[in-house]
Design a protein around this motif. Structure first.
Motif, PDB file in Angstrom:
ATOM      1  N   THR A   1      -8.158  -1.609 -22.326  1.00 42.07           N
ATOM      2  CA  THR A   1      -8.378  -2.914 -22.944  1.00 42.07           C
ATOM      3  C   THR A   1      -8.792  -3.929 -21.885  1.00 42.07           C
ATOM      4  O   THR A   1      -8.160  -4.060 -20.848  1.00 42.07           O
ATOM      5  N   THR A   2      -9.868  -4.648 -22.146  1.00 48.84           N
ATOM      6  CA  THR A   2     -10.298  -5.712 -21.246  1.00 48.84           C
ATOM      7  C   THR A   2      -9.626  -7.012 -21.645  1.00 48.84           C
ATOM      8  O   THR A   2      -9.039  -7.127 -22.724  1.00 48.84           O
TER       9      THR A   2
ATOM     10  N   ALA B   1     -11.185  -9.734 -22.443  1.00 50.19           N
ATOM     11  CA  ALA B   1     -11.898 -10.201 -23.637  1.00 50.19           C
ATOM     12  C   ALA B   1     -11.392  -9.486 -24.880  1.00 50.19           C
ATOM     13  O   ALA B   1     -11.242 -10.097 -25.958  1.00 50.19           O
ATOM     14  N   GLY B   2     -11.115  -8.174 -24.734  1.00 47.32           N
ATOM     15  CA  GLY B   2     -10.589  -7.423 -25.864  1.00 47.32           C
ATOM     16  C   GLY B   2      -9.216  -7.909 -26.283  1.00 47.32           C
ATOM     17  O   GLY B   2      -8.899  -7.972 -27.482  1.00 47.32           O
TER      18      GLY B   2
ATOM     19  N   ALA C   1      -9.602 -11.031 -28.268  1.00 54.23           N
ATOM     20  CA  ALA C   1     -10.087 -10.717 -29.618  1.00 54.23           C
ATOM     21  C   ALA C   1      -8.966 -10.150 -30.489  1.00 54.23           C
ATOM     22  O   ALA C   1      -8.825 -10.529 -31.663  1.00 54.23           O
TER      23      ALA C   1
ATOM     24  N   LEU D   1     -13.238 -17.180 -28.280  1.00 51.25           N
ATOM     25  CA  LEU D   1     -13.913 -17.327 -26.997  1.00 51.25           C
ATOM     26  C   LEU D   1     -15.417 -17.380 -27.269  1.00 51.25           C
ATOM     27  O   LEU D   1     -15.943 -16.571 -28.033  1.00 51.25           O
ATOM     28  N   ASP D   2     -16.103 -18.322 -26.629  1.00 52.93           N
ATOM     29  CA  ASP D   2     -17.543 -18.430 -26.844  1.00 52.93           C
ATOM     30  C   ASP D   2     -18.349 -17.679 -25.783  1.00 52.93           C
ATOM     31  O   ASP D   2     -19.573 -17.686 -25.790  1.00 52.93           O
ATOM     32  N   ALA D   3     -17.626 -17.031 -24.847  1.00 50.47           N
ATOM     33  CA  ALA D   3     -18.281 -16.257 -23.787  1.00 50.47           C
ATOM     34  C   ALA D   3     -17.236 -15.343 -23.172  1.00 50.47           C
ATOM     35  O   ALA D   3     -16.047 -15.412 -23.505  1.00 50.47           O
ATOM     36  N   GLU D   4     -17.659 -14.464 -22.269  1.00 47.63           N
ATOM     37  CA  GLU D   4     -16.715 -13.626 -21.541  1.00 47.63           C
ATOM     38  C   GLU D   4     -15.694 -14.516 -20.820  1.00 47.63           C
ATOM     39  O   GLU D   4     -16.060 -15.570 -20.283  1.00 47.63           O
ATOM     40  N   PRO D   5     -14.406 -14.128 -20.807  1.00 52.52           N
ATOM     41  CA  PRO D   5     -13.407 -14.988 -20.165  1.00 52.52           C
ATOM     42  C   PRO D   5     -13.661 -15.138 -18.671  1.00 52.52           C
ATOM     43  O   PRO D   5     -13.824 -14.157 -17.955  1.00 52.52           O
ATOM     44  N   GLU D   6     -13.716 -16.382 -18.229  1.00 52.32           N
ATOM     45  CA  GLU D   6     -13.899 -16.704 -16.818  1.00 52.32           C
ATOM     46  C   GLU D   6     -12.659 -17.425 -16.319  1.00 52.32           C
ATOM     47  O   GLU D   6     -12.296 -18.482 -16.838  1.00 52.32           O
TER      48      GLU D   6
ATOM     49  N   ASN E   1     -12.153 -20.523 -19.283  1.00 51.13           N
ATOM     50  CA  ASN E   1     -13.292 -21.111 -20.002  1.00 51.13           C
ATOM     51  C   ASN E   1     -13.064 -22.558 -20.428  1.00 51.13           C
ATOM     52  O   ASN E   1     -13.558 -23.000 -21.466  1.00 51.13           O
TER      53      ASN E   1
END
Length: 327
Positions: free
Chosen positions: A2-3, A5-6, A9, A15-20, A36
């Motif tokens: 699991t990432t 981002a996953g 979710a 999230l509007d983009a990959e987590p930074e 973000n």
């Protein structure tokens, strides 16, 4: 696997983009990241973690329990205990509006007409923390309630020696504190690190969130007042821990104590012991911070590692000096 981002979710966190992740400087214990510009993520340091320290699960539990109470805390979205996601447990919470008014420069930049109200709300919120019905909110098993002073002295002496260096003065102050522990007159939720650097303030002086609950436990509520006032650096005093209070408009230490007595009716006659204990405990914590920076596990945030080591000695000396007022 699991990432991150996953995980977001799976928990329905938009999230509007990959987590930074951007490290938020200022903390010397659990690591805090902005995600973000919408969320905050808390995780333990990357290594050299002392036994029982940096428990983000415990911190998350406290914040979740306090959400329905008058104590202002961020909304928590969830705890992840699967270390495969980020390499350590973590939790995610709201990014709450407000300013951390931690040090002298922060205090100078904070609106002058809000400084007095902020001091009063700091005390009011602390009173609300101590008024929480811990059994009703599910925190009744957070820790043992009795003999808080003796338990804390044992714990932090053990943590200090686990950090490696030998400083005899720390043990000397410990023994003097242990011989003079005041009676525990009121038991409740103890934040453990309550000061301006661990709250968010609005521009009008009210507290929008209390942060950094990793040291929270049950016990003697007077310990929080001792901590707040011991770290409250007035004009002309040596700043051993960052404080905004030397700036005009911030009230004096005695006024904080009087305000707390007015709000709670608590007996504050033993406050000197709690202030000395706070300085000693800070020395123990600072030694752990020093050890982690020396081991290179706290990130590159510009901290002078040798100065941090010297600070441990100065805190121990300040605790010893504070004890002389009790003789």
């Amino acid at each position: 696997m699991t990432t991150l981002a996953g995980w977001f979710a799976e928990h329905g966190i938009p999230l509007d983009a990959e987590p930074e992740l951007t490290l938020i400087a200022g903390g010397h214990s659990n690591l805090t990241y902005r995600v973000n510009d919408r969320y905050v993520l808390r995780r333990p340091p990357r290594g050299h973690v002392l036994p029982s320290a940096h428990d983000v699960g415990r911190e998350h539990r406290v914040i979740r329990a306090l959400e329905p109470t008058p104590v202002p805390v961020p909304h928590s979205f969830g705890l992840c205990e699967d270390t495969a996601v980020l390499g350590a447990p973590f939790y995610v919470m709201d990014l709450v509006p407000g300013t951390v008014v931690a040090g002298r420069d922060d205090g100078a930049a904070y609106p002058a007409d809000a400084r007095g109200p902020a001091c009063r709300d700091l005390v009011g919120v602390l009173a609300a923390v101590h008024d929480v019905d811990v059994d009703a909110v599910g925190l009744g098993e957070l820790g043992r309630r009795a003999e808080y002073g003796a338990r804390q002295l044992r714990r932090w002496r053990r943590q200090f020696h686990a950090a490696a260096r030998e400083l005899p003065l720390v043990d000397e102050v410990h023994d003097r504190l242990a011989a003079a522990i005041p009676p525990q007159r009121r038991t409740g939720l103890v934040h453990g690190d309550y000061r301006p650097g661990n709250v968010l303030l609005a521009a009008d002086g009210h507290v929008t969130a209390v942060l950094d609950w990793e040291l929270a436990t049950l016990g003697d509520t007077m310990a929080d007042l001792g901590w707040l006032t011991a770290t409250w650096c007035e004009p002309g005093e040596e700043e051993l821990i960052e404080s905004p209070a030397a700036n005009p408009g911030f009230v004096r230490r005695d006024e904080l104590i009087a305000e707390y007595h007015h709000r709670t009716g608590s007996d504050v006659s033993d406050i000197g012991w709690y202030q000395a204990f706070a300085l000693w405990k800070l020395a123990c914590i600072a030694e752990g911070v020093h050890a982690r920076y020396k081991a290179g596990v706290m990130g590159a945030d510009g901290v002078d590692v040798e100065a941090q080591g010297t600070r441990v000695n100065r805190l121990a000396e300040a605790a010893a000096a504070a004890l002389t007022t009790l003789d």
